[in-house]
Design a protein around this motif. Structure first.
Motif, short mmCIF file in Angstrom:
data_model
loop_
_atom_site.label_atom_id
_atom_site.label_comp_id
_atom_site.label_asym_id
_atom_site.label_seq_id
_atom_site.Cartn_x
_atom_site.Cartn_y
_atom_site.Cartn_z
N MET A 188 0.85 -1.09 -0.10
CA MET A 188 0.06 0.04 0.09
C MET A 188 1.00 1.16 0.03
O MET A 188 1.94 1.34 0.89
N GLY A 189 0.57 2.21 -0.85
CA GLY A 189 1.36 3.31 -0.95
C GLY A 189 0.87 4.48 -1.87
O GLY A 189 -0.16 4.10 -2.19
N GLN A 190 1.70 5.22 -2.32
CA GLN A 190 1.31 6.38 -3.11
C GLN A 190 2.17 6.23 -4.42
O GLN A 190 3.32 5.97 -4.41
N VAL A 191 1.69 6.73 -5.73
CA VAL A 191 2.50 6.97 -6.84
C VAL A 191 3.18 8.25 -6.50
O VAL A 191 2.80 9.27 -6.49
N THR A 192 4.53 8.03 -6.84
CA THR A 192 5.71 9.25 -6.47
C THR A 192 6.41 9.44 -7.82
O THR A 192 7.28 10.52 -7.68
N ALA A 193 6.43 8.83 -8.72
CA ALA A 193 7.05 9.12 -10.20
C ALA A 193 6.49 8.61 -11.27
O ALA A 193 5.90 7.34 -10.92
N LEU A 194 6.36 9.13 -12.32
CA LEU A 194 5.95 8.61 -13.68
C LEU A 194 6.88 8.45 -14.76
O LEU A 194 7.74 9.31 -14.76
N THR A 195 6.62 7.46 -15.56
CA THR A 195 7.59 7.27 -16.75
C THR A 195 6.39 7.12 -17.92
O THR A 195 5.15 6.98 -17.57
N SER A 196 6.91 7.04 -19.12
CA SER A 196 5.88 6.68 -20.18
C SER A 196 5.76 5.11 -20.23
O SER A 196 5.03 4.79 -21.06
N ASN A 197 6.53 4.42 -19.38
CA ASN A 197 5.92 3.05 -19.23
C ASN A 197 5.93 2.39 -17.74
O ASN A 197 6.56 1.21 -17.65
N GLY A 198 5.32 3.11 -16.94
CA GLY A 198 5.29 2.81 -15.62
C GLY A 198 5.25 3.57 -14.70
O GLY A 198 5.19 5.08 -15.20
N PHE A 199 5.39 3.42 -13.35
CA PHE A 199 5.26 4.35 -12.28
C PHE A 199 6.01 3.89 -11.08
O PHE A 199 6.41 2.54 -10.91
N GLU A 221 -3.27 7.04 -4.41
CA GLU A 221 -3.03 6.06 -3.29
C GLU A 221 -3.60 4.75 -4.02
O GLU A 221 -4.40 4.74 -4.71
N LEU A 222 -2.80 3.69 -3.87
CA LEU A 222 -2.86 2.44 -4.35
C LEU A 222 -2.65 1.35 -3.43
O LEU A 222 -1.83 1.29 -2.49
N VAL A 223 -3.57 0.41 -3.39
CA VAL A 223 -3.11 -1.06 -2.78
C VAL A 223 -2.87 -1.89 -3.93
O VAL A 223 -3.71 -2.36 -4.96
N ALA A 248 -7.80 7.52 -3.34
CA ALA A 248 -7.80 9.18 -3.48
C ALA A 248 -6.54 9.49 -3.91
O ALA A 248 -5.25 9.22 -3.88
N VAL A 249 -6.13 10.78 -4.64
CA VAL A 249 -4.95 11.58 -4.85
C VAL A 249 -4.85 12.43 -3.76
O VAL A 249 -5.65 13.30 -3.64
N LYS A 250 -3.74 12.34 -3.27
CA LYS A 250 -3.26 13.16 -2.23
C LYS A 250 -1.90 13.83 -2.44
O LYS A 250 -1.19 13.14 -3.15
N ALA A 251 -1.57 14.81 -1.68
CA ALA A 251 -0.35 15.51 -1.71
C ALA A 251 0.65 14.59 -1.31
O ALA A 251 0.60 13.96 -0.36
N TYR A 252 1.94 14.59 -2.07
CA TYR A 252 3.26 13.89 -1.37
C TYR A 252 4.29 14.94 -1.38
O TYR A 252 4.51 15.40 -2.30
N THR A 253 4.96 14.54 -0.06
CA THR A 253 6.17 15.38 -0.01
C THR A 253 7.06 14.53 0.02
O THR A 253 7.36 13.29 0.62
N TYR A 254 8.22 14.83 -0.89
CA TYR A 254 9.43 13.96 -1.25
C TYR A 254 10.26 14.35 -0.09
O TYR A 254 10.52 15.36 0.62
N PRO A 255 10.89 13.32 0.19
CA PRO A 255 12.26 13.15 1.30
C PRO A 255 13.45 13.86 0.83
O PRO A 255 13.47 14.28 -0.48
N GLU A 256 14.44 14.21 1.43
CA GLU A 256 15.65 14.89 0.78
C GLU A 256 16.26 13.65 0.14
O GLU A 256 16.27 12.52 0.37
#
Length: 340
Positions: A188-199, A221-223, A248-256
């Motif tokens: 369970m997590g969130q989508v944090t990066a997109l490519t033309s052939n996956g995430f 958010e995905l399971v 749902a789509v929720k804001a994501y804060t990237y780590p350092e």
């Protein structure tokens, strides 16, 4: 069916609890309730039921004390794809003041056990999921504090905040950091990066690439339930072989971001272990050749490579420029390309 009326219904037992069962036909599902229930039907059992319809906790239900039941053939039942009951769905269900039939759903969260009460805390709401008179078999599938996905039928509301489910299955959620090659897991997590052939899918413990086209947004958010494969030393899911419950789509804060300098890139490429994706930043000179977007890093003959950039990323890139890239280091290709 309408509250207060008597009907004859034909259908199949599709879920069990200690106070009855879920009864389903081609048009819908309803709870059969009897506090003295002891019939012991199995899922897949076909029945004809003549009974009065009542309601409790905003759930329409078959009043088992009025029922005459004729047994048909025993069989099996294949569940439909569930509706994902995230915080928004749960809150809407509880706010709805109308009586309703049962609906097949999936819910994810953290289990809290207190005596006979099995409740699930769901991110984003103070309302909670709740096992409705669960059988011992269902209770044995999880323990207090487990992160789980519940599958079953949403039937009613209790105490103004509990989203009651007759549970058909409980699946434990695995932290991404704990997955291993060839294992099948629910994450369970969130989508944090997109490519033309996956995430990239990220939870609090780690990130993993899912290979294959899928239209998601950052923060989705995905399971995800699927088997772990590997490509070029990077662990990955295969999108078209993975089942996703979409929240749902929720804001994501990237780590350092970790700095991917020459030493870090050389070490990454020399490492023969399979690995998860890691969030990094690299700086260098960009060269574009067809579909290849490579970054020359000072101090190494190895190169950074922007992995399947989507159109939005491509539009921001110009060959010959010095750029800083942030993203997820996930694989090695050609023995020298550090794929981000």
């Amino acid at each position: 069916v309408v509250d207060g009326q008597t009907y004859t219904m034909e259908g199949t037992v599709t879920a069990l609890c200690t106070r009855g069962f879920i009864f389903t036909d081609a048009t819908g599902s309803i709870l059969y309730y009897d506090k003295n229930y002891n019939a012991g039907y199995a899922v897949g059992q076909k029945l004809t039921i003549a009974a009065k319809i009542s309601n409790y906790g905003k759930a329409l239900q078959i009043d088992g004390t009025t029922a005459t039941i004729t047994e048909g053939e025993a069989g099996t039942y294949t569940y439909p794809a569930p509706t994902y009951a995230d915080a928004t769905v749960i809150d809407a269900f509880i706010a709805n003041t109308e009586n309703r039939l049962a609906s097949y759903v999936a819910l994810a969260g953290t289990l809290s056990v207190n005596g006979n009460y099995y409740n699930v805390t769901v991110d984003g709401t103070t309302n909670q999921g709740s096992f409705y008179y669960a059988t011992d078999e269902i209770k044995a599938k999880a323990a207090n504090g487990d992160k789980i996905v519940l599958y079953g039928y949403a039937v009613s509301i209790s105490s103004g905040r509990y989203y009651n489910m007759v549970v058909t299955d409980v699946v434990k959620i695995t932290d991404i950091a704990n997955v291993e090659l060839d294992g099948e897991y629910t994450m369970m997590g969130q989508v944090t990066a997109l490519t033309s052939n996956g995430f990239v899918l990220t939870d609090a413990t780690g990130s993993i690439f899912s290979y294959g086209k899928k239209s998601y947004e950052i923060g989705q958010e995905l399971v995800a339930t699927g088997a772990i494969g590997v490509y070029n030393k990077g662990f990955q899911l295969t999108t078209n072989k993975t089942t996703f419950l979409e929240g749902a789509v929720k804001a994501y804060t990237y780590p350092e971001a970790a700095t991917a300098d020459a030493a870090a890139i050389d070490a990454f490429i020399a490492n023969t272990d399979n690995r998860l994706a890691t969030y990094v930043t690299m700086t260098g000179d960009l060269s574009i050749s067809g579909n290849y977007y490579n970054v020359a890093i000072e101090g190494t003959t190895n190169m950074g490579s922007i992995y399947y950039p989507n159109d939005a990323i491509k539009a921001a890139l110009s060959t010959g420029t010095n750029i800083t890239v942030k993203g997820y280091a996930m694989a090695v290709s050609g023995g020298k390309y550090y794929n981000v």
